[in-house]
Design an enzyme around this catalytic site. Structure first.
Site, PDB file in Angstrom:
ATOM      1  N   GLU A  34       0.837  -1.219   0.000  1.00 20.33           N
ATOM      2  CA  GLU A  34       0.000   0.000   0.000  1.00 20.33           C
ATOM      3  C   GLU A  34       0.865   1.260   0.000  1.00 20.33           C
ATOM      4  O   GLU A  34       0.698   2.166   0.802  1.00 20.33           O
ATOM      5  CB  GLU A  34      -0.972   0.012   1.176  1.00 20.33           C
ATOM      6  CG  GLU A  34      -2.123  -0.969   1.016  1.00 20.33           C
ATOM      7  CD  GLU A  34      -3.289  -0.697   1.966  1.00 20.33           C
ATOM      8  OE1 GLU A  34      -3.453   0.453   2.419  1.00 20.33           O
ATOM      9  OE2 GLU A  34      -4.049  -1.643   2.236  1.00 20.33           O
TER      10      GLU A  34
ATOM     11  N   ASP B 206       1.288  -8.681   2.921  1.00 21.12           N
ATOM     12  CA  ASP B 206      -0.011  -8.681   3.576  1.00 21.12           C
ATOM     13  C   ASP B 206      -0.856  -9.664   2.786  1.00 21.12           C
ATOM     14  O   ASP B 206      -1.349  -9.344   1.700  1.00 21.12           O
ATOM     15  CB  ASP B 206      -0.619  -7.271   3.553  1.00 21.12           C
ATOM     16  CG  ASP B 206      -2.030  -7.228   4.110  1.00 21.12           C
ATOM     17  OD1 ASP B 206      -2.546  -8.288   4.518  1.00 21.12           O
ATOM     18  OD2 ASP B 206      -2.625  -6.127   4.121  1.00 21.12           O
TER      19      ASP B 206
ATOM     20  N   ASN C 192      -3.661 -10.996   3.783  1.00 19.12           N
ATOM     21  CA  ASN C 192      -5.077 -10.913   4.162  1.00 19.12           C
ATOM     22  C   ASN C 192      -5.630 -12.290   4.517  1.00 19.12           C
ATOM     23  O   ASN C 192      -6.773 -12.625   4.218  1.00 19.12           O
ATOM     24  CB  ASN C 192      -5.896 -10.273   3.033  1.00 19.12           C
ATOM     25  CG  ASN C 192      -5.919  -8.759   3.134  1.00 19.12           C
ATOM     26  OD1 ASN C 192      -6.185  -8.206   4.198  1.00 19.12           O
ATOM     27  ND2 ASN C 192      -5.594  -8.092   2.027  1.00 19.12           N
TER      28      ASN C 192
END
Length: 592
Positions: A330, A477, A479
Site C-alpha cells: 500500500e 499482507d 489478508n
C-alpha cells in the site's frame, strides 16, 4: 576552493592601507566576486545550456551546440544593450533625462588558458571547463557539466524528533558526496518578514547541523529550517542551493508505538545476518476516504490520518529498524518517489517499485546497498499471468469451471513483486525477495488461494531460470489468518479440495480443487502473532515473512507492541502509529 580563496582575498583587501593603489584592491575584489557560469553540454544532444547571473538577473540560455561562439557572445552583448536602453527610457519618462551619449557595446569574450577563444569555434568545443567568460568588467568561471541539483526539496511537515530528509537528485554528481549545512531561524516563524535586503544567513539563522539528515529537537519548535547544500562529485563542486522550509518545526506526538522496538534494532546487523521488514503502511488513497474517517477509523484523530503527518512517523519507524531488506505494501506512488526513496536512500537503501494496475498504490522493496546489489526484477500482475501465461493453463482450466469466480479473479489487479539480489559479501550468492498484497475481501479466501497458486508457480519458475537454488524470502499482507487456505498452502505446500476457503464467497462461486505448491513448505519467520492488524472491528494476523528453513534460520524476532500499547488510543492507526498494520521485523541468518 573558490569559496576559501574568496574569503581569504576579502579579508586581505580589508587589511590593505588606505594609500594602497585602488586599482589593485579593486582587481582583487572583482576576483573575489567571480561567479560561476554553468554549462550543460552532452554528446548527442543538439542543444547546450548556459546559466549565469548578470546584474542581479538570472540568465538561462539554450543554444545549438554547432553554433559559432560569436553568436552567443553577441546575444549576451545585445541583451545588455536592450536593458540599458529600457533603463534610459524609464529615466526619461520620470523626468530624469540624461544627455544623449552613444553607449559603447559591452565587451563579451571567452578565454581559455589565458587565450581568447576565437568566435568561429563551435559552442560544443568552445565552452570548456575552467574557461572564463568576461562580460564587461565581470568575469565568470565556466563550469562545464558541473554537479547540479535537478531536484532539491524539503518536506512540508517537520516534527521535532523525526528525521528531515531532503529530496535530492544530482546530475553529474553523487548525493553521497554532497555537502550539507542546516540552519535554524533565529526568530519564531510568526515574526514579520525580514527586509528584502537583509542577509538571512548573517543575521537571521544559526547553524545546527552538517549531515544529510537533520533531526529537529524541541528547541527547534516554532522555527523554520534552512538547508544549504552543495552538489559534488568527489572533490568537484557545483552551484549550491538553499532550501527554506515552508513552515516551522512542530511538536511531535511523544512516544510512538515503534519506539520500544527500536531498542532491539539500534544497529545494522553484521554479515551473515540480515534484518527483514514487512509492512503495510496504509495508502493515503484509503486513509482519506469518508469510509475510513467515519467507519473504519473513527477513533483516529483526523490530523493523524493526514499524509504529511503519517509520513513523518513511517520514515522514522523504518529508519530506526536499521533493516537490510524492507517489503512495503500500500505504497502511494507519490509517497515512494517524493518521500520514501529520498529518506531511505539517506539511510543507505535503494528501492524498486511495482504500481498496482488501475490504482495509484503498489509494492516497494528496499535493500541495503552496502550488502546487496540488484540483479533483476520479475514482477507480474497475477490475474494477467493466470490468463495469458501457459504455465498456469491447468489452474486456469480448473478455475474456469466456475465463470463467476473466474471473472472475479481476472478483475483483480493484485501484483507480485519479485526481486533478485546478490550478496556483496559473498559474490555469487543470491536471494529471491517476493512481496505481495492479496485480495482484501473477508469472503475472498478462494480468490486468494488462486492468487497464491499463481504466485508460487511463478516464483518456482523464475528462481530455476534466474538463480537456481537461491533461497526465497516471501513477504506481504496476505489478508489471511493462520487458519486460511493460503497459510496452509505456504506452510504445507498443499490445500485439499475440502478446505472451507474454496466456498468462502458462497456456493455460486465455489470451486473445489487440490492446489499444490511447486515450492517446498515454508516457515513463518515471525511465528503466528496474535495480531498484525488491529482495528476496532478486527484483530488478527494477516502479515507474514516466509522463509525456506533449509536455507535460512531465524536469529531474532523483534517483539510486537503489547496489547496495552496498541490500545492506548483504542486501535490503529493513531497519533502514535501511522498504519492499521504493525510491521513484522526479524533477523535471519544464512545457513552454512
Amino acid at each position: 576552493m573558490l569559496n576559501h580563496l574568496s574569503t581569504a582575498l576579502t579579508l586581505f583587501t580589508r587589511r590593505l592601507p588606505a594609500s594602497f593603489p585602488r586599482t589593485f584592491s579593486g582587481a582583487l575584489r572583482r576576483l573575489c566576486r567571480m561567479e560561476a557560469a554553468v554549462v550543460r553540454c552532452l554528446p548527442g544532444e543538439p542543444k547546450l545550456t548556459i546559466s549565469f547571473c548578470l546584474q542581479g538577473s538570472h540568465k538561462h540560455m539554450l543554444r545549438d551546440q554547432d553554433e559559432p561562439l560569436g553568436k552567443v557572445l553577441a546575444r549576451i552583448s545585445n541583451g545588455i544593450a536592450k536593458n540599458q536602453s529600457k533603463a534610459k527610457k524609464s529615466k526619461k519618462n520620470r523626468g530624469q533625462e540624461q544627455p544623449d551619449e552613444a553607449a559603447e557595446p559591452t565587451v563579451v569574450k571567452l578565454f581559455y588558458d589565458g587565450e581568447e577563444v576565437p568566435e568561429t569555434v563551435l559552442n560544443a568545443e568552445a565552452w570548456q571547463d575552467g574557461s572564463v567568460l568576461q562580460v564587461g568588467d565581470v568575469k565568470y568561471s565556466v563550469q562545464r557539466n558541473a554537479p547540479t541539483f535537478t531536484t532539491a526539496e524539503l518536506p512540508v511537515s517537520l516534527l521535532a524528533g523525526f528525521p528531515v530528509c531532503p529530496k535530492l537528485e544530482v546530475e553529474f554528481g553523487n548525493v553521497q558526496d554532497c555537502e550539507f549545512t542546516w540552519f535554524r531561524e533565529n526568530c519564531p516563524h510568526t515574526r514579520s518578514e525580514a527586509s528584502p535586503g537583509a542577509s538571512d544567513q548573517d543575521s537571521g539563522w544559526t547553524q545546527v547541523g552538517c549531515e544529510r539528515v537533520y533531526i529537529p529537537s524541541n528547541q527547534d519548535i516554532s522555527f523554520r529550517l534552512k538547508l544549504s547544500c552543495t552538489p559534488k562529485d568527489g572533490s568537484r563542486s557545483g552551484p549550491a542551493k538553499e532550501l527554506v522550509s515552508v513552515g516551522a518545526v512542530e511538536a511531535g506526538p511523544g512516544v510512538c508505538l515503534f519506539d520500544n522496538r527500536h531498542g532491539f534494532t539500534a544497529k545494522v546487523m553484521d554479515w551473515p545476518t540480515v534484518r527483514v521488514v514487512s509492512y503495510n503502511i496504509l495508502a493515503d488513497i484509503y486513509a482519506q476516504t469518508d469510509l475510513s474517517k467515519t467507519v473504519l477509523y473513527p477513533y483516529c484523530a483526523p490530523y493523524a490520518l493526514q499524509l504529511d503527518y503519517r509520513q513523518n512517523l513511517i520514515k522514522k519507524e523504518l529508519a530506526g529498524y536499521n533493516s537490510d531488506i524492507i517489503c512495503l505494501q500500500e505504497v502511494d506512488k507519490g509517497v515512494y518517489v517524493d518521500s520514501l526513496t529520498p529518506a531511505l536512500d539517506a539511510f543507505g537503501l535503494n528501492g524498486v517499485f511495482k504500481v498496482k494496475e488501475k490504482q495509484h498504490e503498489g509494492l516497494a522493496t528496499f535493500y541495503r546497498r552496502s550488502k546487496f546489489r540488484l540483479l533483476s526484477s520479475h514482477d507480474i500482475m497475477l490475474s494477467e499471468a493466470l490468463s495469458s501465461d501457459p504455465m498456469h493453463a491447468e489452474l486456469l482450466e480448473k478455475v474456469s469451471a466456475n465463470g463467476a469466480l473466474k471473472n472475479k479473479i481476472l478483475q483483480r489487479s493484485t501484483s507480485l513483486q519479485v526481486t533478485f539480489l546478490e550478496d556483496l559479501n559473498k559474490p555469487g550468492r543470491k536471494v529471491c525477495v517476493a512481496n505481495t498484497h492479496l485480495y482484501w475481501h473477508p469472503k475472498g479466501g478462494n480468490v486468494r488461494l488462486v492468487q497464491m497458486g499463481v504466485a508460487l508457480k511463478h516464483l518456482s519458475h523464475v528462481i530455476s531460470e534466474v538463480a537456481p537454488g537461491a533461497p526465497l524470502v516471501f513477504c506481504g499482507d496476505f489478508n489471511s489468518t493462520p487458519s486460511a487456505g493460503v497459510f496452509q498452502l505456504l506452510s504445507e505446500a498443499v490445500v485439499p479440495p475440502q478446505h472451507a476457503d474454496w466456498s468462502s464467497s458462497g456456493p455460486e462461486e465455489s470451486c473445489s480443487m487440490e492446489l499444490l505448491s511447486d515450492i517446498p513448505p515454508l516457515l513463518s519467520a515471525c511465528g503466528l502473532p496474535a495480531y498484525t492488524n488491529y482495528v476496532r472491528g478486527f484483530q488478527g494476523c494477516l502479515d507474514y515473512i516466509f522463509i525456506q528453513p533449509d536455507c535460512m534460520q531465524v536469529e531474532q524476532v523483534i517483539p510486537l507492541p503489547s496489547l496495552e500499547e496498541v490500545t492506548t488510543y483504542e486501535a490503529l492507526p493513531s497519533v502514535a502509529h501511522p498504519s492499521d498494520h504493525i510491521a513484522l521485523v526479524c533477523d535471519l541468518r544464512w545457513n552454512p
